[in-house]
Design a protein around this motif. Structure first.
Motif, PDB file in Angstrom:
ATOM      1  N   THR A   1     -29.945 -11.824   0.580  1.00 12.29           N
ATOM      2  CA  THR A   1     -31.021 -12.734   0.191  1.00 12.29           C
ATOM      3  C   THR A   1     -32.348 -11.995   0.342  1.00 12.29           C
ATOM      4  OG1 THR A   1     -29.694 -14.376   1.378  1.00 12.29           O
ATOM      5  CG2 THR A   1     -31.761 -15.119   0.502  1.00 12.29           C
ATOM      6  N   GLY A   2     -33.387 -12.511  -0.246  1.00 15.96           N
ATOM      7  CA  GLY A   2     -34.698 -11.884  -0.136  1.00 15.96           C
ATOM      8  C   GLY A   2     -35.317 -12.055   1.244  1.00 15.96           C
ATOM      9  N   ALA A   3     -36.010 -11.057   1.704  1.00 15.81           N
ATOM     10  CA  ALA A   3     -36.660 -11.074   3.014  1.00 15.81           C
ATOM     11  C   ALA A   3     -37.761 -12.127   3.103  1.00 15.81           C
ATOM     12  CB  ALA A   3     -37.240  -9.696   3.322  1.00 15.81           C
ATOM     13  N   GLU A   4     -38.277 -12.572   1.962  1.00 18.14           N
ATOM     14  CA  GLU A   4     -39.362 -13.555   1.977  1.00 18.14           C
ATOM     15  C   GLU A   4     -38.943 -14.859   2.651  1.00 18.14           C
ATOM     16  OE1 GLU A   4     -37.221 -14.038  -1.939  1.00 18.14           O
ATOM     17  OE2 GLU A   4     -38.067 -12.325  -0.880  1.00 18.14           O
ATOM     18  N   PHE A   5     -37.655 -15.183   2.637  1.00 17.36           N
ATOM     19  CA  PHE A   5     -37.181 -16.386   3.327  1.00 17.36           C
ATOM     20  C   PHE A   5     -37.273 -16.227   4.845  1.00 17.36           C
ATOM     21  CE2 PHE A   5     -34.474 -16.734  -0.584  1.00 17.36           C
ATOM     22  CZ  PHE A   5     -35.079 -17.864  -1.088  1.00 17.36           C
ATOM     23  N   PHE A   6     -36.989 -15.037   5.333  1.00 22.98           N
ATOM     24  CA  PHE A   6     -36.869 -14.793   6.766  1.00 22.98           C
ATOM     25  C   PHE A   6     -38.158 -14.300   7.408  1.00 22.98           C
ATOM     26  CE2 PHE A   6     -32.847 -14.568   4.670  1.00 22.98           C
ATOM     27  CZ  PHE A   6     -32.107 -15.464   5.417  1.00 22.98           C
ATOM     28  N   PHE A   7     -39.086 -13.842   6.598  1.00 19.83           N
ATOM     29  CA  PHE A   7     -40.393 -13.395   7.082  1.00 19.83           C
ATOM     30  C   PHE A   7     -41.477 -14.031   6.215  1.00 19.83           C
ATOM     31  CE2 PHE A   7     -37.356 -10.190   8.325  1.00 19.83           C
ATOM     32  CZ  PHE A   7     -37.666 -10.007   9.655  1.00 19.83           C
ATOM     33  N   PRO A   8     -41.604 -15.367   6.302  1.00 19.70           N
ATOM     34  CA  PRO A   8     -42.561 -16.071   5.444  1.00 19.70           C
ATOM     35  C   PRO A   8     -44.000 -15.845   5.898  1.00 19.70           C
ATOM     36  CG  PRO A   8     -41.585 -17.602   6.980  1.00 19.70           C
ATOM     37  CD  PRO A   8     -40.890 -16.286   7.186  1.00 19.70           C
ATOM     38  N   GLU A   9     -44.909 -16.138   5.012  1.00 24.90           N
ATOM     39  CA  GLU A   9     -46.328 -16.074   5.345  1.00 24.90           C
ATOM     40  C   GLU A   9     -46.624 -17.061   6.475  1.00 24.90           C
ATOM     41  OE1 GLU A   9     -48.729 -14.077   4.013  1.00 24.90           O
ATOM     42  OE2 GLU A   9     -47.107 -13.080   2.942  1.00 24.90           O
TER      43      GLU A   9
ATOM     44  N   SER B   1     -42.996 -22.643   5.443  1.00 28.09           N
ATOM     45  CA  SER B   1     -41.778 -23.249   5.965  1.00 28.09           C
ATOM     46  C   SER B   1     -40.687 -22.205   6.190  1.00 28.09           C
ATOM     47  CB  SER B   1     -41.258 -24.301   4.984  1.00 28.09           C
ATOM     48  OG  SER B   1     -40.032 -24.811   5.416  1.00 28.09           O
ATOM     49  N   VAL B   2     -39.909 -22.413   7.252  1.00 27.42           N
ATOM     50  CA  VAL B   2     -38.747 -21.568   7.526  1.00 27.42           C
ATOM     51  C   VAL B   2     -37.450 -22.345   7.258  1.00 27.42           C
ATOM     52  CG1 VAL B   2     -39.941 -20.072   9.180  1.00 27.42           C
ATOM     53  CG2 VAL B   2     -38.795 -22.147   9.986  1.00 27.42           C
ATOM     54  N   ARG B   3     -37.585 -23.498   6.629  1.00 26.68           N
ATOM     55  CA  ARG B   3     -36.445 -24.375   6.383  1.00 26.68           C
ATOM     56  C   ARG B   3     -35.329 -23.668   5.604  1.00 26.68           C
ATOM     57  NH1 ARG B   3     -38.650 -28.516   3.350  1.00 26.68           N
ATOM     58  NH2 ARG B   3     -39.637 -29.208   5.255  1.00 26.68           N
ATOM     59  N   GLU B   4     -35.685 -22.954   4.541  1.00 24.56           N
ATOM     60  CA  GLU B   4     -34.674 -22.284   3.721  1.00 24.56           C
ATOM     61  C   GLU B   4     -33.966 -21.179   4.517  1.00 24.56           C
ATOM     62  OE1 GLU B   4     -32.274 -21.779   0.404  1.00 24.56           O
ATOM     63  OE2 GLU B   4     -33.636 -23.390   0.951  1.00 24.56           O
ATOM     64  N   ALA B   5     -34.712 -20.423   5.308  1.00 24.14           N
ATOM     65  CA  ALA B   5     -34.111 -19.374   6.132  1.00 24.14           C
ATOM     66  C   ALA B   5     -33.129 -19.981   7.131  1.00 24.14           C
ATOM     67  CB  ALA B   5     -35.193 -18.582   6.866  1.00 24.14           C
ATOM     68  N   LYS B   6     -33.514 -21.085   7.755  1.00 22.12           N
ATOM     69  CA  LYS B   6     -32.636 -21.743   8.720  1.00 22.12           C
ATOM     70  C   LYS B   6     -31.387 -22.302   8.046  1.00 22.12           C
ATOM     71  CE  LYS B   6     -35.861 -22.929  12.346  1.00 22.12           C
ATOM     72  NZ  LYS B   6     -36.202 -23.997  13.273  1.00 22.12           N
ATOM     73  N   ARG B   7     -31.528 -22.764   6.828  1.00 30.54           N
ATOM     74  CA  ARG B   7     -30.370 -23.263   6.088  1.00 30.54           C
ATOM     75  C   ARG B   7     -29.382 -22.129   5.825  1.00 30.54           C
ATOM     76  NH1 ARG B   7     -28.186 -23.512   1.337  1.00 30.54           N
ATOM     77  NH2 ARG B   7     -29.785 -22.363   0.215  1.00 30.54           N
ATOM     78  N   ILE B   8     -29.888 -20.980   5.410  1.00 34.08           N
ATOM     79  CA  ILE B   8     -29.037 -19.819   5.144  1.00 34.08           C
ATOM     80  C   ILE B   8     -28.390 -19.346   6.449  1.00 34.08           C
ATOM     81  CG2 ILE B   8     -29.043 -17.397   4.418  1.00 34.08           C
ATOM     82  CD1 ILE B   8     -31.346 -18.243   2.447  1.00 34.08           C
TER      83      ILE B   8
ATOM     84  N   GLY C   1     -40.438 -13.452  12.200  1.00 33.77           N
ATOM     85  CA  GLY C   1     -39.362 -13.853  11.312  1.00 33.77           C
ATOM     86  C   GLY C   1     -38.347 -14.778  11.949  1.00 33.77           C
ATOM     87  N   VAL C   2     -37.394 -15.173  11.120  1.00 33.29           N
ATOM     88  CA  VAL C   2     -36.287 -16.022  11.553  1.00 33.29           C
ATOM     89  C   VAL C   2     -35.103 -15.108  11.844  1.00 33.29           C
ATOM     90  CG1 VAL C   2     -34.693 -17.845  10.860  1.00 33.29           C
ATOM     91  CG2 VAL C   2     -37.100 -17.989  10.216  1.00 33.29           C
TER      92      VAL C   2
END
Length: 94
Positions: free
Chosen positions: A35-43, A47-54, A76-77
């Protein structure tokens, strides 16, 4: 890096021989690697919701969280937890 080629028996060579190398094989199987790092290291503030879902679907989640806590990952997450959540774990562990 010259130190890397220190002759055997020197202080640097003896020191580097004792540094344990972490087992990172779990990273190849982790869903975040696909998956893209943008989910796990958001601005900041995002939200970190998508990273936590993954992370919630990932079998490597426990190994990831152990790694993050052992290596004091501050951004990051990791293992399904945000920076603040990991900080809380570190605070309560001491």
């Amino acid at each position: 890096m010259i130190e890397r080629f220190a002759p055997p028996g020197t202080i640097f060579a003896m020191y580097t021989d004792t540094i344990p190398t972490p087992d990172l094989t779990w990273q190849r199987e982790a869903l975040c690697a696909q998956t893209g790092a943008e989910f796990f290291f958001p601005e900041p503030g995002s939200s970190v919701r998508e990273a936590k879902r993954i992370c919630g679907m990932c079998e490597m989640r426990p190994a990831c969280l152990d790694y993050a806590l052992a290596h004091d990952e501050r951004f990051g997450v990791w293992g399904g937890l945000s920076e603040k959540e990991r900080l809380e774990i570190r605070r309560t562990a001491h």
